[in-house]
Design an enzyme around this catalytic site. Structure first.
Site, PDB file in Angstrom:
ATOM      1  N   GLY A  13       4.107  70.888  96.790  1.00 29.53           N
ATOM      2  CA  GLY A  13       2.714  70.933  96.361  1.00 29.53           C
ATOM      3  C   GLY A  13       1.817  70.654  97.566  1.00 29.53           C
ATOM      4  O   GLY A  13       2.223  70.814  98.728  1.00 29.53           O
ATOM      5  N   GLU A 170     -13.917  72.674  82.814  1.00 35.55           N
ATOM      6  CA  GLU A 170     -13.714  74.017  83.387  1.00 35.55           C
ATOM      7  C   GLU A 170     -13.102  74.970  82.364  1.00 35.55           C
ATOM      8  O   GLU A 170     -13.529  76.127  82.239  1.00 35.55           O
ATOM      9  CB  GLU A 170     -12.850  73.907  84.651  1.00 35.55           C
ATOM     10  CG  GLU A 170     -13.638  73.265  85.780  1.00 35.55           C
ATOM     11  CD  GLU A 170     -12.832  72.944  87.044  1.00 35.55           C
ATOM     12  OE1 GLU A 170     -13.455  72.567  88.039  1.00 35.55           O
ATOM     13  OE2 GLU A 170     -11.594  73.053  87.034  1.00 35.55           O
TER      14      GLU A 170
HETATM   15  C1  LIG Z   1      -5.307  72.002  85.935  1.00 34.36           C
HETATM   16  C2  LIG Z   1      -5.543  71.153  87.169  1.00 34.36           C
HETATM   17  C3  LIG Z   1      -6.718  71.287  87.884  1.00 34.36           C
HETATM   18  C4  LIG Z   1      -6.938  70.503  89.012  1.00 34.36           C
HETATM   19  N1  LIG Z   1      -8.109  70.660  89.715  1.00 34.36           N
HETATM   20  C5  LIG Z   1      -8.308  69.941  90.840  1.00 34.36           C
HETATM   21  C6  LIG Z   1      -9.480  70.124  91.620  1.00 34.36           C
HETATM   22  O1  LIG Z   1     -10.360  70.918  91.269  1.00 34.36           O
HETATM   23  N2  LIG Z   1      -9.612  69.389  92.764  1.00 34.36           N
HETATM   24  C7  LIG Z   1      -8.651  68.493  93.161  1.00 34.36           C
HETATM   25  O2  LIG Z   1      -8.801  67.858  94.214  1.00 34.36           O
HETATM   26  N3  LIG Z   1      -7.537  68.288  92.441  1.00 34.36           N
HETATM   27  C8  LIG Z   1      -7.338  68.993  91.297  1.00 34.36           C
HETATM   28  N4  LIG Z   1      -6.203  68.802  90.562  1.00 34.36           N
HETATM   29  C9  LIG Z   1      -5.248  67.795  91.017  1.00 34.36           C
HETATM   30  C10 LIG Z   1      -4.406  68.318  92.177  1.00 34.36           C
HETATM   31  O3  LIG Z   1      -3.903  69.593  91.856  1.00 34.36           O
HETATM   32  C11 LIG Z   1      -3.297  67.320  92.443  1.00 34.36           C
HETATM   33  O4  LIG Z   1      -3.858  66.088  92.771  1.00 34.36           O
HETATM   34  C12 LIG Z   1      -2.394  67.804  93.573  1.00 34.36           C
HETATM   35  O5  LIG Z   1      -1.743  68.985  93.199  1.00 34.36           O
HETATM   36  C13 LIG Z   1      -1.374  66.742  93.924  1.00 34.36           C
HETATM   37  O6  LIG Z   1      -0.545  67.220  94.929  1.00 34.36           O
HETATM   38  P1  LIG Z   1       0.964  66.741  95.002  1.00 34.36           P
HETATM   39  O7  LIG Z   1       1.548  67.349  96.221  1.00 34.36           O
HETATM   40  O8  LIG Z   1       1.042  65.265  94.849  1.00 34.36           O
HETATM   41  O9  LIG Z   1       1.649  67.327  93.697  1.00 34.36           O
HETATM   42  P2  LIG Z   1       1.751  68.831  93.214  1.00 34.36           P
HETATM   43  O10 LIG Z   1       0.788  69.703  93.883  1.00 34.36           O
HETATM   44  O11 LIG Z   1       1.743  68.761  91.731  1.00 34.36           O
HETATM   45  O12 LIG Z   1       3.202  69.266  93.698  1.00 34.36           O
HETATM   46  C14 LIG Z   1       4.357  68.641  93.214  1.00 34.36           C
HETATM   47  C15 LIG Z   1       5.533  69.579  93.444  1.00 34.36           C
HETATM   48  O13 LIG Z   1       6.726  68.856  93.201  1.00 34.36           O
HETATM   49  C16 LIG Z   1       7.628  69.687  92.495  1.00 34.36           C
HETATM   50  N5  LIG Z   1       8.545  68.817  91.779  1.00 34.36           N
HETATM   51  C17 LIG Z   1       8.241  67.894  90.844  1.00 34.36           C
HETATM   52  N6  LIG Z   1       9.340  67.252  90.417  1.00 34.36           N
HETATM   53  C18 LIG Z   1      10.371  67.794  91.112  1.00 34.36           C
HETATM   54  C19 LIG Z   1      11.770  67.547  91.112  1.00 34.36           C
HETATM   55  N7  LIG Z   1      12.346  66.629  90.332  1.00 34.36           N
HETATM   56  N8  LIG Z   1      12.554  68.309  91.935  1.00 34.36           N
HETATM   57  C20 LIG Z   1      11.992  69.257  92.723  1.00 34.36           C
HETATM   58  N9  LIG Z   1      10.673  69.521  92.767  1.00 34.36           N
HETATM   59  C21 LIG Z   1       9.877  68.790  91.976  1.00 34.36           C
HETATM   60  C22 LIG Z   1       6.725  70.521  91.602  1.00 34.36           C
HETATM   61  O14 LIG Z   1       7.381  71.723  91.230  1.00 34.36           O
HETATM   62  C23 LIG Z   1       5.521  70.751  92.494  1.00 34.36           C
HETATM   63  O15 LIG Z   1       5.645  71.952  93.230  1.00 34.36           O
HETATM   64  C24 LIG Z   1      -5.954  69.571  89.428  1.00 34.36           C
HETATM   65  C25 LIG Z   1      -4.782  69.442  88.704  1.00 34.36           C
HETATM   66  C26 LIG Z   1      -4.559  70.233  87.583  1.00 34.36           C
HETATM   67  C27 LIG Z   1      -3.289  70.095  86.814  1.00 34.36           C
END
Ligand SMILES: Cc1cc2nc3c(=O)[nH]c(=O)nc-3n(C[C@H](O)[C@H](O)[C@H](O)COP(=O)(O)OP(=O)(O)OC[C@H]3O[C@@H](n4cnc5c(N)ncnc54)[C@H](O)[C@@H]3O)c2cc1C
Length: 453
Positions: A13, A170
């Site tokens: 992510g 949204e």
């Molecule tokens: C609908 C929606 C709208 C949003 N809009 C905004 C916005 O406008 N602005 C903003 O700043 N933030 C927004 N967010 C929040 C933002 O998307 C998150 O804060 C951000 O994606 C977090 O990044 P991350 O890398 O922690 O997790 P993520 O981007 O969620 O990535 C996590 C990754 O880990 C993988 N994963 C999980 N568990 C496992 C496992 N056991 N084994 C292997 N892979 C795994 C998943 O497949 C995923 O690809 C939004 C979230 C959502 C759901």
């Protein structure tokens, strides 16, 4: 330890990719693991669900990002835990993978807060599959109502969105535009104006983390666009064809979009680490996991102090927190290898924004202006284009947005896997397979179709 230390990153992510990018030119081998072979740009999922964008516009093949980086390897797999003794990441079907450094960036998932029926019948919006399922469902309901107009009396076009944060606002705004501007033209023999879009929020205002000015603007704009906003209202239970509110009001609906809360990815509970708020992994000031100095947690899965006041405040689950956290964790790996002291994570707040629809958004800069209306909307569009991954995706999204804006139309309103309405023969059932699928689904849910979980 091998000659080149091995850094395993769980999750591709925002956080995981940022960490991998930080490390791609360092003297380490990076193994990036994700259960999907693509990165999801979550902020635009709601546009896929409401037929504004194609799924491929908001997903990006992870391998493509590192095709020129010979020392970054992608593995598709689901991580189920960590063996801290042997320093290995455990996978569901594949062999364990050893690490010298580990960065956990597994994000979060939907929190239904134990509301009965939510797990089975609500439509969450967390991944690409969720958004496609919701799009199929919305469009299928319109097709069903067109074939059997009596279904309108059963509230088949009542769409309820739970959660008045940015995602709920949204979705509600985009739904209103889809119905009024597009489906009203498509279904010219259906009384589309009987469709209701209801946004339900437990608190007394929308957009909780924003200023009163932005909250009021969002409320006013949504109401002007025909959305019913019910504040100080909680959903008590959900069934396939109605919901019940805390005050016993029953609302007929086949669609409850759940935008009410998130919790840490299940992985946070599977790795023998301390969990804080929302099940998130507790981290030290340098983002390392207490007791495991060579392991870090970043982004949504990490419970990170905001460093203010009594230290009890937590950073929000936002893309920028994950991006900056990923870079910081990468920095700490490099510092450790170079035997330099580590540094504490310090989040640089770039502000918050949310869009309500065409020419309407709110944007707040820290200690800066609070923008509403078309200026904020243009800022929102530009920022999302900048952060979207891949030139092809940027061009495609830009073209789609321009098309939608100038024609008031929406392109991708395709039902790719027909959903079947509960208790109703599917209007366009065209073969025994679909009938069998419908029967199986109804049987599984005791007579009603589950919402596809
Ligand atoms: C609908 C929606 C709208 C949003 N809009 C905004 C916005 O406008 N602005 C903003 O700043 N933030 C927004 N967010 C929040 C933002 O998307 C998150 O804060 C951000 O994606 C977090 O990044 P991350 O890398 O922690 O997790 P993520 O981007 O969620 O990535 C996590 C990754 O880990 C993988 N994963 C999980 N568990 C496992 C496992 N056991 N084994 C292997 N892979 C795994 C998943 O497949 C995923 O690809 C939004 C979230 C959502 C759901």
């Amino acid at each position: 330890m091998p000659e080149r230390p091995q850094v395993v990153i769980v999750g591709a992510g925002f956080g995981g990719l940022s960490a991998a990018k930080r490390l791609e030119r360092e003297p380490v081998d990076v193994i990036l693991i994700d259960q999907h072979n693509y990165h999801t740009f979550q902020p635009l999922l709601y546009q896929v669900a409401t037929s504004g964008l194609n799924p491929a516009d908001v997903g990006y093949a992870t391998r493509g990002m590192f095709r020129r980086q010979q020392r970054v390897f992608f593995r598709k797999g689901k991580v189920t835990g960590v063996d801290w003794t042997t320093q290995q990441v455990l996978l569901k079907y594949e062999e364990p993978i050893a690490f010298d450094y580990l960065i956990i960036a597994a994000g979060s998932s939907t929190n239904f807060f134990g509301v009965p029926g939510a797990d089975d019948y609500a439509f969450p919006l967390y991944g690409l599959e969720d958004s496609i399922r919701l799009r199929n469902h919305i469009l299928s309901l319109f097709e069903a109502a067109d074939s059997v107009p009596e279904l309108l009396d059963e509230g088949v076009l009542n769409f309820v969105i739970v959660g008045g944060g940015p995602t709920g606002v949204e979705v509600a705004g985009a739904m209103a535009e889809l119905v009024d501007n597009v489906l009203a033209q498509d279904f010219h023999d259906l009384d589309v104006h009987r469709a209701r879009i209801i946004l339900v929020e437990q608190a007394s205002k929308l957009l909780g983390g924003f200023s009163p000015k932005s909250s009021d603007y969002a409320l006013r704009t949504l109401q002007q666009r025909g959305v019913e906003v019910w504040l100080e209202t909680a959903v008590r239970s959900i069934t396939p064809d109605h919901i019940t509110l805390a005050d016993d009001t029953v609302v007929a609906t086949r669609t409850l979009v759940w935008a009410a809360g998130v919790r840490a990815s299940d992985l946070a509970g599977d790795i023998e680490a301390t969990q804080g708020r929302g099940g998130r992994i507790t981290v030290n000031a340098d983002l390392s996991i207490p007791g495991y100095p060579n392991a870090f947690a970043i982004g949504d899965v990490a419970d990170i102090s905001d460093g203010k006041g009594d230290g009890k405040g937590r950073l929000p689950q936002l893309a920028q927190v994950a991006i900056q956290g990923g870079k910081h964790a990468g920095d700490q790996v490099v510092r450790t290898i170079e035997r330099r002291p580590r540094s504490d994570f310090s989040y640089f707040d770039k502000g918050i924004m949310a869009t309500i629809g065409r020419r309407a958004a709110v944007a707040e800069l820290p200690q800066g202006p609070k923008l509403t209306g078309p200026i904020a909307w243009v800022a929102w569009l530009l920022l999302h284009l900048v952060y979207l991954l891949g030139a092809r995706n940027k061009v495609s999204v830009f073209v789609n947005w321009a098309w939608n804006y100038f024609t008031w139309d929406r392109g991708p309103r395709l039902i790719l896997r027909p959903e079947v309405l509960p208790h109703t023969p599917h209007p366009h059932a065209d073969g025994p397979d679909e009938d069998a699928q419908a029967k199986a689904a109804r049987a599984a849910a005791g007579g009603a179709e589950p919402a596809g979980r």
